[in-house]
Design a protein around this motif. Structure first.
Motif: not given
Length: 394
Positions: A49, A224-225, A228, A344-345, A348, A351-352, A356, A359
């Motif tokens: 990062s 990025s995911y 996952d 990516a932020a 995320g 997803i939260s 998933t 996304v």
């Protein structure tokens, strides 16, 4: 002359691979780094990062500062800094020193990459420039998606230090190849800093910057995911996930070759169509992502489009400011990193909040917004004006 150009572009491609491999390769060995230096995975993640943040900040400024110096000397300086950083990383036992050994090269990262695109484009005719740049982009794709599993494999069969030796060897090889085979490249027309920065006064530059941020967010906000997604939605075993990630990486490289040919013909129309094509792939991903075979095929197409997208981003910014190529490529690198971070932020967050599978929404939303800036730019920057602008400013 052609053989000499091919050798130059090959060295630039491997050089860009070495730089990107140093940046991204540690992702594959983060658990080993955390264990070796007795830090948490989150803290080890700073190696990725902080590197990306430094690149985003130094992207527009560092290429500008070095734009008047002989390009061969600048390339040797950057590669030398990376080799030294890699050597320190191999032998240090202190995590803070490891962090510093990565942050210092990160400042020099945009200089080499922006210069590699500029030199590749300048080594051929204007019509062939997208093809030359697309070859250098193979190094970008390989560094971002192939370096990770290679570093992970080396660490698993040997040691953490040997994985870092791999980073050092690639950069050292490019240093020697540049020293021996790259001709001296003095900057014949030195542009003042003011002239280069003045491209920021043009609305076309800002439209291009926003487009690059959104297009990169659309790709990396979802990619990025991917691991996952494959694990939780497709329910694929871990060893199969690695294979599909390799498929994406290989397809990315194919995408670079395809993009070079298409962008050489009718770039503006192709860029306008791109968000629709990628949007369809994301809709299919959402609908059929839980099925292994369709998911493997979707990943292949997505990977090709991901490679194409990187080339589009570079072309879109470089063509908006042809009078300041180094600065424009620096803006491209910075914009890509900003787009990756935002994507990516937001990914995320989806997803939260939703799971998933959702996304893909970050990708679709980014693509819808990018269409606005692409059409605005195409409306303002008519192709005939683009050609006359290049002829006038170069």
């Amino acid at each position: 002359m052609t053989k000499r150009n091919n050798l130059l572009i090959f060295i630039l491609t491997v050089g860009v691979f070495g730089i990107l491999n140093t940046e991204m390769g540690v992702i594959g060995i983060l658990p080993a780094i955390a264990e070796h230096f007795h830090v948490s995975i989150a803290k080890a993640g700073w190696l990725v990062s902080l590197f990306a943040i430094v690149v985003a900040v130094s992207g527009p400024t560092m290429p500008l500062l070095f734009s008047a110096i002989n390009r061969k000397k600048v390339m040797l300086l950057v590669l030398g800094v990376f080799v030294l950083g890699n050597i320190v990383s191999i032998f240090t036992t202190n995590f803070t020193i490891l962090l510093v050994a990565r942050i210092i090269p990160a400042f020099f990262h945009p200089i080499y990459c922006s210069m590699a695109f500029t030199v590749a484009a300048a080594s051929v005719s204007k019509e062939e420039a997208p093809k030359a740049v697309s070859k250098v982009f193979i190094g970008v794709s390989a560094g971002m998606v192939v370096g990770v599993p290679i570093a992970s494999f080396i660490e698993s069969v040997t040691s953490l230090q040997m994985a870092m030796v791999f980073f050092a060897i690639v950069n050292a090889f490019c240093f020697i190849a540049t020293l021996l085979f790259v001709p001296s490249m003095p900057v014949e027309e030195r542009l003042s800093y003011g002239t280069q920065i003045s491209v920021l006064k043009k609305s076309i530059t800002w439209l291009s910057i926003v487009t690059v941020i959104l297009l990169n967010s659309s790709v990396f906000g979802v990619y990025s995911y991917l691991a996952d997604y494959l694990k939780t939605v497709t329910n694929i075993p871990t060893n199969t996930i690695s294979i599909i990630l390799f498929v994406y990486g290989g397809a990315n490289i194919i995408g670079n070759i395809v993009a070079g040919k298409i962008l050489s013909k009718n770039a503006n129309k192709f860029v306008a169509v791109f968000p629709f094509i990628l949007g369809i792939v994301y809709i299919l991903l959402f609908l059929f992502g839980q099925f292994t075979l369709p998911m493997a095929f979707i990943t292949l197409i997505w990977g090709i489009l991901g490679g194409v997208g990187g080339n589009i981003n570079q072309y879109w910014l470089a063509s908006s400011a042809p009078e300041a190529p180094d600065f424009a490529n620096g803006l491209f690198i910075s914009s890509c990193n900003v787009g990756t971070t935002i994507g990516a932020a937001v990914g995320g967050l989806f997803i939260s909040e939703m799971g998933t599978q959702y996304v893909v929404l970050v990708g679709i939303l980014s693509l819808i917004l990018s269409l606005v800036t692409i059409f605005l730019r195409n409306y303002i920057y008519i192709p005939t004006k683009q050609i006359s602008s290049k002829e006038f400013t170069l």
